[in-house]
Design a protein around this motif. Sequence first.
Motif, PDB file in Angstrom:
ATOM      1  N   HIS A 111      17.645  33.440 -73.439  1.00 32.93           N
ATOM      2  CA  HIS A 111      18.156  34.792 -72.819  1.00 32.93           C
ATOM      3  C   HIS A 111      18.859  35.688 -73.937  1.00 32.93           C
ATOM      4  CE1 HIS A 111      21.804  32.455 -71.580  1.00 32.93           C
ATOM      5  NE2 HIS A 111      22.338  33.547 -71.784  1.00 32.93           N
ATOM      6  N   ASN A 112      18.934  36.959 -73.759  1.00 34.83           N
ATOM      7  CA  ASN A 112      19.744  37.829 -74.400  1.00 34.83           C
ATOM      8  C   ASN A 112      21.190  37.754 -74.041  1.00 34.83           C
ATOM      9  OD1 ASN A 112      21.003  40.297 -75.505  1.00 34.83           O
ATOM     10  ND2 ASN A 112      19.087  40.951 -76.291  1.00 34.83           N
ATOM     11  N   GLU A 113      22.194  37.641 -74.872  1.00 36.72           N
ATOM     12  CA  GLU A 113      23.482  37.544 -74.664  1.00 36.72           C
ATOM     13  C   GLU A 113      24.163  38.690 -73.858  1.00 36.72           C
ATOM     14  OE1 GLU A 113      26.146  34.305 -75.314  1.00 36.72           O
ATOM     15  OE2 GLU A 113      24.789  34.906 -73.912  1.00 36.72           O
ATOM     16  N   ARG A 114      23.377  39.846 -74.031  1.00 36.15           N
ATOM     17  CA  ARG A 114      23.803  41.422 -73.465  1.00 36.15           C
ATOM     18  C   ARG A 114      23.415  41.174 -71.800  1.00 36.15           C
ATOM     19  NH1 ARG A 114      25.639  45.346 -76.302  1.00 36.15           N
ATOM     20  NH2 ARG A 114      25.260  46.972 -74.360  1.00 36.15           N
ATOM     21  N   ILE A 115      22.770  40.428 -71.550  1.00 34.89           N
ATOM     22  CA  ILE A 115      22.083  40.648 -70.016  1.00 34.89           C
ATOM     23  C   ILE A 115      23.114  39.703 -69.142  1.00 34.89           C
ATOM     24  CG2 ILE A 115      21.169  38.139 -69.748  1.00 34.89           C
ATOM     25  CD1 ILE A 115      18.771  39.383 -68.410  1.00 34.89           C
ATOM     26  N   LEU A 116      23.385  40.458 -68.015  1.00 38.19           N
ATOM     27  CA  LEU A 116      24.726  39.987 -67.314  1.00 38.19           C
ATOM     28  C   LEU A 116      24.033  38.646 -66.661  1.00 38.19           C
ATOM     29  CD1 LEU A 116      25.539  43.186 -65.155  1.00 38.19           C
ATOM     30  CD2 LEU A 116      27.065  42.136 -66.855  1.00 38.19           C
ATOM     31  N   HIS A 117      25.013  37.371 -66.797  1.00 37.67           N
ATOM     32  CA  HIS A 117      24.365  36.055 -66.482  1.00 37.67           C
ATOM     33  C   HIS A 117      25.641  35.336 -66.289  1.00 37.67           C
ATOM     34  CE1 HIS A 117      25.535  35.749 -70.830  1.00 37.67           C
ATOM     35  NE2 HIS A 117      25.563  34.341 -70.603  1.00 37.67           N
ATOM     36  N   GLY A 118      25.409  34.376 -65.635  1.00 35.81           N
ATOM     37  CA  GLY A 118      26.352  33.416 -64.970  1.00 35.81           C
ATOM     38  C   GLY A 118      26.078  32.429 -64.131  1.00 35.81           C
ATOM     39  N   SER A 119      26.847  31.850 -63.525  1.00 38.09           N
ATOM     40  CA  SER A 119      26.681  30.878 -62.784  1.00 38.09           C
ATOM     41  C   SER A 119      27.754  30.752 -61.463  1.00 38.09           C
ATOM     42  CB  SER A 119      27.006  29.417 -63.162  1.00 38.09           C
ATOM     43  OG  SER A 119      26.841  28.360 -62.289  1.00 38.09           O
ATOM     44  N   PRO A 120      27.120  30.607 -60.094  1.00 33.62           N
ATOM     45  CA  PRO A 120      28.153  30.585 -58.937  1.00 33.62           C
ATOM     46  C   PRO A 120      29.012  29.212 -59.011  1.00 33.62           C
ATOM     47  CG  PRO A 120      25.966  30.173 -58.338  1.00 33.62           C
ATOM     48  CD  PRO A 120      25.922  30.434 -59.763  1.00 33.62           C
ATOM     49  N   GLY A 121      28.829  28.375 -59.698  1.00 34.48           N
ATOM     50  CA  GLY A 121      29.586  27.417 -59.724  1.00 34.48           C
ATOM     51  C   GLY A 121      28.789  26.281 -59.106  1.00 34.48           C
ATOM     52  N   ASN A 122      29.449  24.951 -59.538  1.00 37.26           N
ATOM     53  CA  ASN A 122      28.420  23.841 -58.918  1.00 37.26           C
ATOM     54  C   ASN A 122      29.204  23.267 -57.479  1.00 37.26           C
ATOM     55  OD1 ASN A 122      27.156  21.293 -58.627  1.00 37.26           O
ATOM     56  ND2 ASN A 122      27.429  20.542 -60.670  1.00 37.26           N
ATOM     57  N   GLY A 123      28.474  23.494 -56.527  1.00 36.22           N
ATOM     58  CA  GLY A 123      29.033  23.096 -55.231  1.00 36.22           C
ATOM     59  C   GLY A 123      28.597  21.788 -54.695  1.00 36.22           C
ATOM     60  N   SER A 124      27.762  20.944 -55.434  1.00 37.50           N
ATOM     61  CA  SER A 124      27.215  19.759 -55.058  1.00 37.50           C
ATOM     62  C   SER A 124      27.868  18.517 -55.782  1.00 37.50           C
ATOM     63  CB  SER A 124      25.796  19.769 -55.594  1.00 37.50           C
ATOM     64  OG  SER A 124      25.574  19.527 -56.835  1.00 37.50           O
ATOM     65  N   ASP A 125      27.291  17.366 -55.586  1.00 36.83           N
ATOM     66  CA  ASP A 125      27.760  16.112 -56.232  1.00 36.83           C
ATOM     67  C   ASP A 125      26.848  15.616 -57.303  1.00 36.83           C
ATOM     68  OD1 ASP A 125      25.711  15.411 -54.792  1.00 36.83           O
ATOM     69  OD2 ASP A 125      26.664  13.850 -53.704  1.00 36.83           O
ATOM     70  N   ARG A 126      26.164  16.654 -57.654  1.00 34.44           N
ATOM     71  CA  ARG A 126      25.238  16.442 -58.931  1.00 34.44           C
ATOM     72  C   ARG A 126      25.703  17.102 -60.279  1.00 34.44           C
ATOM     73  NH1 ARG A 126      20.397  18.754 -58.392  1.00 34.44           N
ATOM     74  NH2 ARG A 126      21.043  20.447 -56.812  1.00 34.44           N
ATOM     75  N   TRP A 127      25.416  16.307 -61.274  1.00 32.25           N
ATOM     76  CA  TRP A 127      25.760  16.935 -62.761  1.00 32.25           C
ATOM     77  C   TRP A 127      24.648  18.215 -62.876  1.00 32.25           C
ATOM     78  CZ3 TRP A 127      29.427  15.815 -66.039  1.00 32.25           C
ATOM     79  CH2 TRP A 127      29.800  14.283 -65.716  1.00 32.25           C
ATOM     80  N   GLU A 177      34.263  50.765 -78.450  1.00 35.75           N
ATOM     81  CA  GLU A 177      33.613  50.011 -79.429  1.00 35.75           C
ATOM     82  C   GLU A 177      33.543  48.555 -79.102  1.00 35.75           C
ATOM     83  OE1 GLU A 177      32.132  51.289 -81.828  1.00 35.75           O
ATOM     84  OE2 GLU A 177      31.586  49.661 -83.163  1.00 35.75           O
ATOM     85  N   PHE A 178      34.452  47.799 -78.584  1.00 35.31           N
ATOM     86  CA  PHE A 178      34.454  46.604 -78.138  1.00 35.31           C
ATOM     87  C   PHE A 178      33.460  46.050 -77.180  1.00 35.31           C
ATOM     88  CE2 PHE A 178      35.702  42.266 -77.035  1.00 35.31           C
ATOM     89  CZ  PHE A 178      35.881  41.895 -75.852  1.00 35.31           C
ATOM     90  N   LEU A 179      33.471  46.992 -76.128  1.00 39.11           N
ATOM     91  CA  LEU A 179      32.676  46.784 -74.942  1.00 39.11           C
ATOM     92  C   LEU A 179      31.014  47.161 -75.323  1.00 39.11           C
ATOM     93  CD1 LEU A 179      34.427  48.451 -72.018  1.00 39.11           C
ATOM     94  CD2 LEU A 179      34.279  46.020 -72.636  1.00 39.11           C
ATOM     95  N   LYS A 180      30.793  47.775 -76.370  1.00 37.36           N
ATOM     96  CA  LYS A 180      29.522  47.837 -77.107  1.00 37.36           C
ATOM     97  C   LYS A 180      29.093  46.697 -77.695  1.00 37.36           C
ATOM     98  CE  LYS A 180      26.872  50.965 -79.986  1.00 37.36           C
ATOM     99  NZ  LYS A 180      26.929  52.153 -80.422  1.00 37.36           N
ATOM    100  N   HIS A 181      30.117  46.126 -78.486  1.00 32.78           N
ATOM    101  CA  HIS A 181      29.556  44.973 -79.500  1.00 32.78           C
ATOM    102  C   HIS A 181      29.843  43.635 -79.239  1.00 32.78           C
ATOM    103  CE1 HIS A 181      28.082  48.142 -82.255  1.00 32.78           C
ATOM    104  NE2 HIS A 181      29.230  48.645 -82.517  1.00 32.78           N
ATOM    105  N   ALA A 182      30.927  43.362 -78.461  1.00 30.82           N
ATOM    106  CA  ALA A 182      31.391  42.123 -78.032  1.00 30.82           C
ATOM    107  C   ALA A 182      30.320  41.337 -77.069  1.00 30.82           C
ATOM    108  CB  ALA A 182      32.624  41.847 -77.411  1.00 30.82           C
ATOM    109  N   THR A 183      28.920  41.291 -77.639  1.00 35.40           N
ATOM    110  CA  THR A 183      27.860  40.897 -76.869  1.00 35.40           C
ATOM    111  C   THR A 183      28.218  39.304 -76.199  1.00 35.40           C
ATOM    112  OG1 THR A 183      26.737  40.058 -78.608  1.00 35.40           O
ATOM    113  CG2 THR A 183      26.217  42.253 -77.842  1.00 35.40           C
ATOM    114  N   ALA A 184      28.982  38.464 -76.933  1.00 37.33           N
ATOM    115  CA  ALA A 184      29.123  37.158 -76.695  1.00 37.33           C
ATOM    116  C   ALA A 184      29.907  36.949 -75.128  1.00 37.33           C
ATOM    117  CB  ALA A 184      29.744  36.476 -77.678  1.00 37.33           C
ATOM    118  N   LEU A 185      30.539  38.066 -74.882  1.00 33.39           N
ATOM    119  CA  LEU A 185      31.354  38.044 -73.605  1.00 33.39           C
ATOM    120  C   LEU A 185      30.515  38.399 -72.426  1.00 33.39           C
ATOM    121  CD1 LEU A 185      34.629  39.618 -75.210  1.00 33.39           C
ATOM    122  CD2 LEU A 185      33.791  37.331 -74.974  1.00 33.39           C
TER     123      LEU A 185
END
Length: 551
Positions: free
Chosen positions: A78-94, A141-149
């Motif tokens: 995936h492109n790092e600019r896409i809004l992405h993430g995880s809701p968290g691991n609520g299970s007992d699995r890795w 400028e930061f919000l435009k270029h700091a794609t890793a965030l």
Amino acid sequence: MNTLTATCSLALDDADDDNGCLQVVPGSHLEAELRPHRPVFKPSTNGERDGGHTLAAQLEADDKVVSLPVKRGSISVHNERILHGSPGNGSDRWRRTYIVAFRPKAIVDYERGVGFTHSHNDKVQWQTLLEGGPMHTSRREFLKHATALAGVACTSSAWAGAANDRLNLAFVGCGGMGSGHLGWALQQPDLRVVALCDVDANHLKGAAAKAPDAFTSGDFREVVGRDDVDAVFIATPDHWHALVGIAAAKAGKHVYCEKPLTNSIGEGRALVNAVKDAGVVLQTGSHERSNPGAAVAKRLVAEGNLGEVKTVRIHLPNADPHLQEVENFTSPPPDRDPPAGLDYDFWLGHTPVMPYNEKRCHFFWRFHRAYGGGEITDRGAHVIDLAHMILGLDDTGPVRVNAVGTPPKGDFYDAFITFRFDNEYANGLRMIGDNSGPRGLTLEGTEGKLFVAVHGCALSAEPASLLEGVSLPGIDPYATHRRSLLDAIRSGSGEVSAPVGAGHHTAVACHLNNLSMLTEKPFAWDPVAEQSDSDEVNAMLTPKMRAPWVL
């Protein structure tokens, strides 16, 4: 600053909604500016990563959050600019993932300059950073270029089913192409074959041996109406496509239907309407679209490399042994009783009662107009479909049709093998087809020519420099094409590579040429109203159906 980035993730464990698989907001990477991000928790002071590592961004009301479940061993990019993430691991699995991230050096230097290392961003001075302090020129400028965030805490999924659920498939028509579809599906860990249907008990028995747990029936209505079926694969003779497809759509099932979409224009319109009314997804089995060469050809045309394309030539050679057999068939075997296990009356369906003949049924049905349209709807449907796709004609058709054909010898087969046609489109394009080879299409532009081969979509060009730097990866177009439907179902996007409308317009173009050959007249055609200026043609748009079958 070069902000192009990519993150490659290798799943070391199965990931789904329960243990927090990746979620994204499709299209968000195209936004002009990165949305503001803030840490969910206060930065840690003990060096642990839990503090400022979790970021959040504001979701808009029309954002669609899509889960991306993966199986162990799968790779996502995936492109790092896409809004992405995880809701968290609520299970007992890795939920372990090995990540390789590509960033230009300027991005890496910038991230390290503000204390962000992707795995530990606790050293980032968030307040100073977000308010436009001395670590960067401006907040904009930061919000435009700091794609890793571009991480985002997402909490909803666009697919209602559990992410690790397998899609349940039914197959109507288990011989020929149906056998190939079934064999592929049985190898897919995310699919389950739950029902099989064929009017030939021998075909059904062979399929059931491969999927012994599946429900079996000779009546498609018992299959498409089952509650445990998510999607139906239709690989029957052409005269059954519409009735089975409409029944499946009305039952709320998604559909993969072999090409041509239907055996007449009226049946096609009825199927299009049924799919739209039901809100289901239909993928036409025009798998040539899924070859990389098709996409390259479309891009070359769109970018103007051929200049203005004024003519497309459709090449449908008829020298194949089975075509020559049909062309010169004067002594058919005698009619006889249907073989044991074949429900021949059901096979005939809505078509007139005819005596059984081995050259009228399996495979050779396609050369009898009651069941198929001959070579122009057989492989011609592939070639004309590519022309429509490449030239952006999926939503329209010819406005003037002129075709001539020579019927096969004898009076047994009645579909055309030898023909020539010349169709005009509203944009001035001429589509000219004949029996010249090799099989495929030639796009003739003011600046060059491009030949697309069928099958496989290999490319050749004049001048050859048009393809300089072009490399076509080897893929399985059948698998890719089937996956297009399954991905559309899971994502809820409804977007497939050969949607019902495109399949219908390709079939219409094929049928119009057959009608011109049959009436021995050219005619005008309205692709919106789907009516001709010829009453004779209009009377032939939809077949009369034998009771009890109706559209």
